[in-house]
Design a protein around this motif. Structure first.
Motif, PDB file in Angstrom:
ATOM      1  N   ALA A   6       0.844  -1.198   0.000  1.00  9.36           N
ATOM      2  CA  ALA A   6       0.000   0.000   0.000  1.00  9.36           C
ATOM      3  C   ALA A   6       0.872   1.238   0.000  1.00  9.36           C
ATOM      4  CB  ALA A   6      -0.930   0.020   1.217  1.00  9.36           C
ATOM      5  N   ALA A   7       0.319   2.315  -0.536  1.00 10.89           N
ATOM      6  CA  ALA A   7       0.923   3.639  -0.437  1.00 10.89           C
ATOM      7  C   ALA A   7      -0.070   4.551   0.262  1.00 10.89           C
ATOM      8  CB  ALA A   7       1.277   4.197  -1.818  1.00 10.89           C
ATOM      9  N   LEU A   8       0.385   5.244   1.296  1.00 16.65           N
ATOM     10  CA  LEU A   8      -0.452   6.144   2.080  1.00 16.65           C
ATOM     11  C   LEU A   8       0.087   7.558   1.904  1.00 16.65           C
ATOM     12  CD1 LEU A   8      -0.740   3.980   5.338  1.00 16.65           C
ATOM     13  CD2 LEU A   8      -2.200   3.931   3.294  1.00 16.65           C
ATOM     14  N   VAL A   9      -0.740   8.435   1.367  1.00 14.06           N
ATOM     15  CA  VAL A   9      -0.295   9.778   0.993  1.00 14.06           C
ATOM     16  C   VAL A   9      -0.851  10.778   1.993  1.00 14.06           C
ATOM     17  CG1 VAL A   9      -0.167  11.476  -0.861  1.00 14.06           C
ATOM     18  CG2 VAL A   9      -0.304   9.024  -1.411  1.00 14.06           C
ATOM     19  N   LEU A  10       0.039  11.634   2.512  1.00 12.30           N
ATOM     20  CA  LEU A  10      -0.319  12.535   3.608  1.00 12.30           C
ATOM     21  C   LEU A  10      -0.724  13.921   3.129  1.00 12.30           C
ATOM     22  CD1 LEU A  10      -0.402  11.749   6.630  1.00 12.30           C
ATOM     23  CD2 LEU A  10       0.814  10.150   5.180  1.00 12.30           C
ATOM     24  N   GLU A  11      -1.254  14.006   1.901  1.00 10.93           N
ATOM     25  CA  GLU A  11      -1.877  15.256   1.477  1.00 10.93           C
ATOM     26  C   GLU A  11      -3.073  15.551   2.381  1.00 10.93           C
ATOM     27  OE1 GLU A  11      -0.961  17.407  -0.722  1.00 10.93           O
ATOM     28  OE2 GLU A  11       0.363  16.386  -2.150  1.00 10.93           O
ATOM     29  N   ALA A  12      -3.511  16.802   2.376  1.00  8.22           N
ATOM     30  CA  ALA A  12      -4.649  17.193   3.214  1.00  8.22           C
ATOM     31  C   ALA A  12      -5.902  16.419   2.842  1.00  8.22           C
ATOM     32  CB  ALA A  12      -4.900  18.685   3.070  1.00  8.22           C
ATOM     33  N   ALA A  13      -6.778  16.250   3.820  1.00 11.14           N
ATOM     34  CA  ALA A  13      -8.044  15.569   3.596  1.00 11.14           C
ATOM     35  C   ALA A  13      -8.930  16.379   2.660  1.00 11.14           C
ATOM     36  CB  ALA A  13      -8.759  15.357   4.929  1.00 11.14           C
ATOM     37  N   ALA A  48      -4.248  16.717  -8.621  1.00 10.19           N
ATOM     38  CA  ALA A  48      -3.359  15.554  -8.672  1.00 10.19           C
ATOM     39  C   ALA A  48      -2.369  15.603  -7.519  1.00 10.19           C
ATOM     40  CB  ALA A  48      -2.611  15.521 -10.003  1.00 10.19           C
ATOM     41  N   SER A  49      -1.761  14.463  -7.244  1.00 15.44           N
ATOM     42  CA  SER A  49      -0.715  14.376  -6.230  1.00 15.44           C
ATOM     43  C   SER A  49       0.243  13.269  -6.619  1.00 15.44           C
ATOM     44  CB  SER A  49      -1.316  14.091  -4.838  1.00 15.44           C
ATOM     45  OG  SER A  49      -1.573  12.703  -4.680  1.00 15.44           O
ATOM     46  N   ASP A  50       1.234  13.026  -5.778  1.00 16.23           N
ATOM     47  CA  ASP A  50       2.150  11.920  -6.046  1.00 16.23           C
ATOM     48  C   ASP A  50       1.469  10.567  -5.886  1.00 16.23           C
ATOM     49  OD1 ASP A  50       4.253  13.545  -6.732  1.00 16.23           O
ATOM     50  OD2 ASP A  50       5.057  13.652  -4.696  1.00 16.23           O
ATOM     51  N   GLY A  51       0.277  10.551  -5.280  1.00 15.34           N
ATOM     52  CA  GLY A  51      -0.499   9.322  -5.237  1.00 15.34           C
ATOM     53  C   GLY A  51      -0.896   8.842  -6.624  1.00 15.34           C
ATOM     54  N   ASN A  52      -0.994   9.757  -7.595  1.00 11.00           N
ATOM     55  CA  ASN A  52      -1.252   9.332  -8.969  1.00 11.00           C
ATOM     56  C   ASN A  52      -0.158   8.404  -9.470  1.00 11.00           C
ATOM     57  OD1 ASN A  52      -2.704  11.994  -8.581  1.00 11.00           O
ATOM     58  ND2 ASN A  52      -3.452  11.475 -10.609  1.00 11.00           N
ATOM     59  N   PHE A  53       1.092   8.679  -9.067  1.00 16.42           N
ATOM     60  CA  PHE A  53       2.204   7.857  -9.528  1.00 16.42           C
ATOM     61  C   PHE A  53       2.200   6.483  -8.880  1.00 16.42           C
ATOM     62  CE2 PHE A  53       4.445  12.146 -10.024  1.00 16.42           C
ATOM     63  CZ  PHE A  53       4.085  12.251 -11.346  1.00 16.42           C
ATOM     64  N   THR A  54       1.940   6.425  -7.575  1.00 13.50           N
ATOM     65  CA  THR A  54       1.945   5.129  -6.896  1.00 13.50           C
ATOM     66  C   THR A  54       0.803   4.259  -7.409  1.00 13.50           C
ATOM     67  OG1 THR A  54       0.660   5.996  -5.028  1.00 13.50           O
ATOM     68  CG2 THR A  54       3.059   6.089  -4.855  1.00 13.50           C
ATOM     69  N   ALA A  55      -0.374   4.853  -7.593  1.00  6.74           N
ATOM     70  CA  ALA A  55      -1.484   4.092  -8.160  1.00  6.74           C
ATOM     71  C   ALA A  55      -1.183   3.681  -9.590  1.00  6.74           C
ATOM     72  CB  ALA A  55      -2.762   4.917  -8.102  1.00  6.74           C
ATOM     73  N   GLY A  56      -0.454   4.535 -10.308  1.00  7.91           N
ATOM     74  CA  GLY A  56      -0.145   4.246 -11.704  1.00  7.91           C
ATOM     75  C   GLY A  56       0.751   3.042 -11.902  1.00  7.91           C
ATOM     76  N   VAL A  57       1.521   2.658 -10.879  1.00  8.44           N
ATOM     77  CA  VAL A  57       2.345   1.452 -10.984  1.00  8.44           C
ATOM     78  C   VAL A  57       1.664   0.266 -10.315  1.00  8.44           C
ATOM     79  CG1 VAL A  57       4.508   2.715 -11.206  1.00  8.44           C
ATOM     80  CG2 VAL A  57       3.717   2.054  -8.921  1.00  8.44           C
ATOM     81  N   GLY A  58       0.368   0.398 -10.025  1.00  9.04           N
ATOM     82  CA  GLY A  58      -0.404  -0.725  -9.556  1.00  9.04           C
ATOM     83  C   GLY A  58      -0.440  -0.935  -8.064  1.00  9.04           C
ATOM     84  N   VAL A  59      -0.001   0.055  -7.283  1.00 12.37           N
ATOM     85  CA  VAL A  59       0.018  -0.090  -5.827  1.00 12.37           C
ATOM     86  C   VAL A  59      -1.256   0.520  -5.250  1.00 12.37           C
ATOM     87  CG1 VAL A  59       1.232   0.528  -3.700  1.00 12.37           C
ATOM     88  CG2 VAL A  59       2.525  -0.058  -5.762  1.00 12.37           C
ATOM     89  N   PRO A  60      -2.032  -0.230  -4.444  1.00 11.09           N
ATOM     90  CA  PRO A  60      -3.222   0.349  -3.812  1.00 11.09           C
ATOM     91  C   PRO A  60      -2.849   1.604  -3.026  1.00 11.09           C
ATOM     92  CG  PRO A  60      -3.182  -2.029  -3.503  1.00 11.09           C
ATOM     93  CD  PRO A  60      -1.852  -1.647  -4.089  1.00 11.09           C
ATOM     94  N   THR A  61      -3.573   2.684  -3.270  1.00 12.83           N
ATOM     95  CA  THR A  61      -3.186   3.989  -2.729  1.00 12.83           C
ATOM     96  C   THR A  61      -4.375   4.666  -2.063  1.00 12.83           C
ATOM     97  OG1 THR A  61      -1.477   4.266  -4.443  1.00 12.83           O
ATOM     98  CG2 THR A  61      -2.286   6.269  -3.346  1.00 12.83           C
ATOM     99  N   LEU A  62      -4.125   5.199  -0.871  1.00 13.73           N
ATOM    100  CA  LEU A  62      -5.086   6.065  -0.199  1.00 13.73           C
ATOM    101  C   LEU A  62      -4.430   7.425  -0.007  1.00 13.73           C
ATOM    102  CD1 LEU A  62      -7.007   4.291   2.706  1.00 13.73           C
ATOM    103  CD2 LEU A  62      -7.931   5.234   0.578  1.00 13.73           C
ATOM    104  N   ASP A  63      -5.136   8.465  -0.363  1.00 13.15           N
ATOM    105  CA  ASP A  63      -4.613   9.826  -0.282  1.00 13.15           C
ATOM    106  C   ASP A  63      -5.501  10.616   0.677  1.00 13.15           C
ATOM    107  OD1 ASP A  63      -3.266  12.191  -0.820  1.00 13.15           O
ATOM    108  OD2 ASP A  63      -3.296  11.896  -2.993  1.00 13.15           O
ATOM    109  N   GLY A  64      -5.025  11.791   1.055  1.00 16.83           N
ATOM    110  CA  GLY A  64      -5.812  12.649   1.929  1.00 16.83           C
ATOM    111  C   GLY A  64      -5.793  12.213   3.384  1.00 16.83           C
ATOM    112  N   LEU A  65      -4.745  11.479   3.776  1.00 11.49           N
ATOM    113  CA  LEU A  65      -4.635  11.026   5.163  1.00 11.49           C
ATOM    114  C   LEU A  65      -4.007  12.075   6.072  1.00 11.49           C
ATOM    115  CD1 LEU A  65      -3.573   7.410   4.331  1.00 11.49           C
ATOM    116  CD2 LEU A  65      -5.416   7.951   5.931  1.00 11.49           C
ATOM    117  N   GLY A  66      -3.662  13.218   5.508  1.00 13.65           N
ATOM    118  CA  GLY A  66      -3.020  14.257   6.293  1.00 13.65           C
ATOM    119  C   GLY A  66      -4.014  15.116   7.050  1.00 13.65           C
TER     120      GLY A  66
END
Length: 378
Positions: free
Chosen positions: A152-159, A311-329
């Motif tokens: 998983a990738a967890l992105v700490l951008e704002a909610a 967009a955020s860097d979560g676009n890149f992690t999802a783009g390589v097939g990794v389950p991604t949750l963003d807005g956890l900050g």
């Protein structure tokens, strides 16, 4: 609910008080030093400093095993040097303010505190980049490489609004459409010229028509210029184009259409540069369900997912097939604007959620063999 550690606010103030506009390499380097100091205090170890194209990124790989969960953030901001003079770092009536506070220095502190609270953080990689606000030109490959093989990738951008997690993001393409015409005297012989400004107007209308409101595809001409002086038919003109798409098929369709643009005026030439910048971030339903279960276990309100255009860097992690949750900050608002702020009361629940979600993910992958993408990463 666990009380917010007192030093969390102090750490946020320390990060916000070091200005870090993306286009100032020295400022980003200074900010990286501050982020490294705060992160080292929390995590008990120094990060690797990775300088790419003059931009400073920080990476903590924790434990001896392969990385299994990527915690991702950035420390650059859109605010120019001197912004602290008019937008100081303050906390008044439960609202924390300051340039870059919600986007996303408070999120970085939440990430450090959550990882530090884990009984065993082995398998966590914390990556903090320094050029996200520019589209991550130097860090994209680094981000994608760190994500591959992770569960998983967890992105700490704002909610998103109301504390919602960001589950889908539009893909982004960026173009520059340049027009070449032929100069002529605007009063004596305008017909001898080829007006690049008029040609640009034709191209702007053609670009705008490529959007599809029903699908959520937007094609937006933004900055533009034409000509040099008032009495000369312009020989040069250009426009920047911002494209947001819901899925890869739309990104491909618009890309082909933009590259197929042809001049309308005889003698004019059109040149297109640029292209897709970030792939769409598609929803990771299972990961969202997991986060919801963790939130319920903590007694937190039901988590919502939100689809956003940014967009955020979560676009890149999802783009390589990794389950991604963003807005956890942080929960707040006003990113990039005068009213940028963080709701202090929401920091403790956010910290508890991230800590518990990390522990849950690490427990689930502890006995799994490393995937083939892990080979050669160390």
């Amino acid at each position: 609910m666990t009380e917010l550690p007192a030093d969390v606010l102090a750490d946020i103030h320390e990060l916000v008080s070091c200005e870090s506009p993306s286009d100032d390499l020295a400022a980003v380097a200074r900010s990286a030093d501050v982020v490294a100091r705060v992160g080292t205090r929390r995590l008990g170890c120094e990060p690797e400093r990775i300088v790419l194209e003059g931009r400073t990124h920080l990476r903590w790989r924790l434990g001896e095993g392969p990385p299994r969960v990527l915690v991702l953030g950035h420390h650059d901001t859109v605010w120019p040097l001197g912004s602290l003079a008019t937008h100081p770092s303050t906390v008044v009536d439960g609202v924390l303010r300051g340039p870059g506070s919600v986007d996303m220095k408070a999120g970085l502190v939440v990430a450090f505190a959550a990882v530090a609270a884990l009984e065993d953080p082995a398998g966590v990689t914390v990556l903090v980049t320094g050029d996200e606000e520019l589209g991550s030109p130097s860090s994209r490959t680094l981000i994608e490489d760190e994500a591959r093989g992770c569960a998983a990738a967890l992105v700490l951008e704002a909610a998103a609004d109301g504390g919602a997690l960001k589950t889908t993001r539009k893909g982004v393409s960026l173009y520059r459409v340049a027009v070449t015409g032929r100069a002529a005297h605007a009063g004596l012989a305008p017909a001898d010229g080829v007006n690049a400004g008029v040609e640009l107007a034709h191209q702007v209308l053609a670009l705008t028509a490529l959007g599809d409101p029903d699908l959520g595809t937007t094609v937006t001409p933004t900055a533009s210029a034409a000509g040099t002086v008032t009495n000369t038919v312009p020989a040069q003109a250009w426009v920047a184009v911002d494209v947001r798409v819901p899925d890869a098929a739309e990104q491909d369709r618009v890309d082909a259409a933009v590259r197929a643009l042809r001049p309308v005026l005889p003698g004019a030439r059109v040149e297109v540069t640029g292209g897709p910048n970030r792939p769409p971030m598609e929803a990771a339903a299972a990961l969202l369900d997991r986060a919801r279960a963790v939130a319920r276990g903590l007694g937190l309100p039901e988590l919502r997912g939100a689809s956003v255009g940014g967009a955020s860097d979560g676009n890149f992690t999802a783009g390589v097939g990794v389950p991604t949750l963003d807005g956890l900050g942080a929960v707040g608002g006003g990113a990039h604007a005068d009213d940028e702020h963080v709701l202090v009361a929401e920091l403790a629940p956010r910290l508890a959620l991230l800590t518990a979600l990390l522990a849950d993910l690490l427990a689930d992958v502890a006995d799994e063999p490393a995937g083939p993408a892990d080979g050669g990463r160390r």
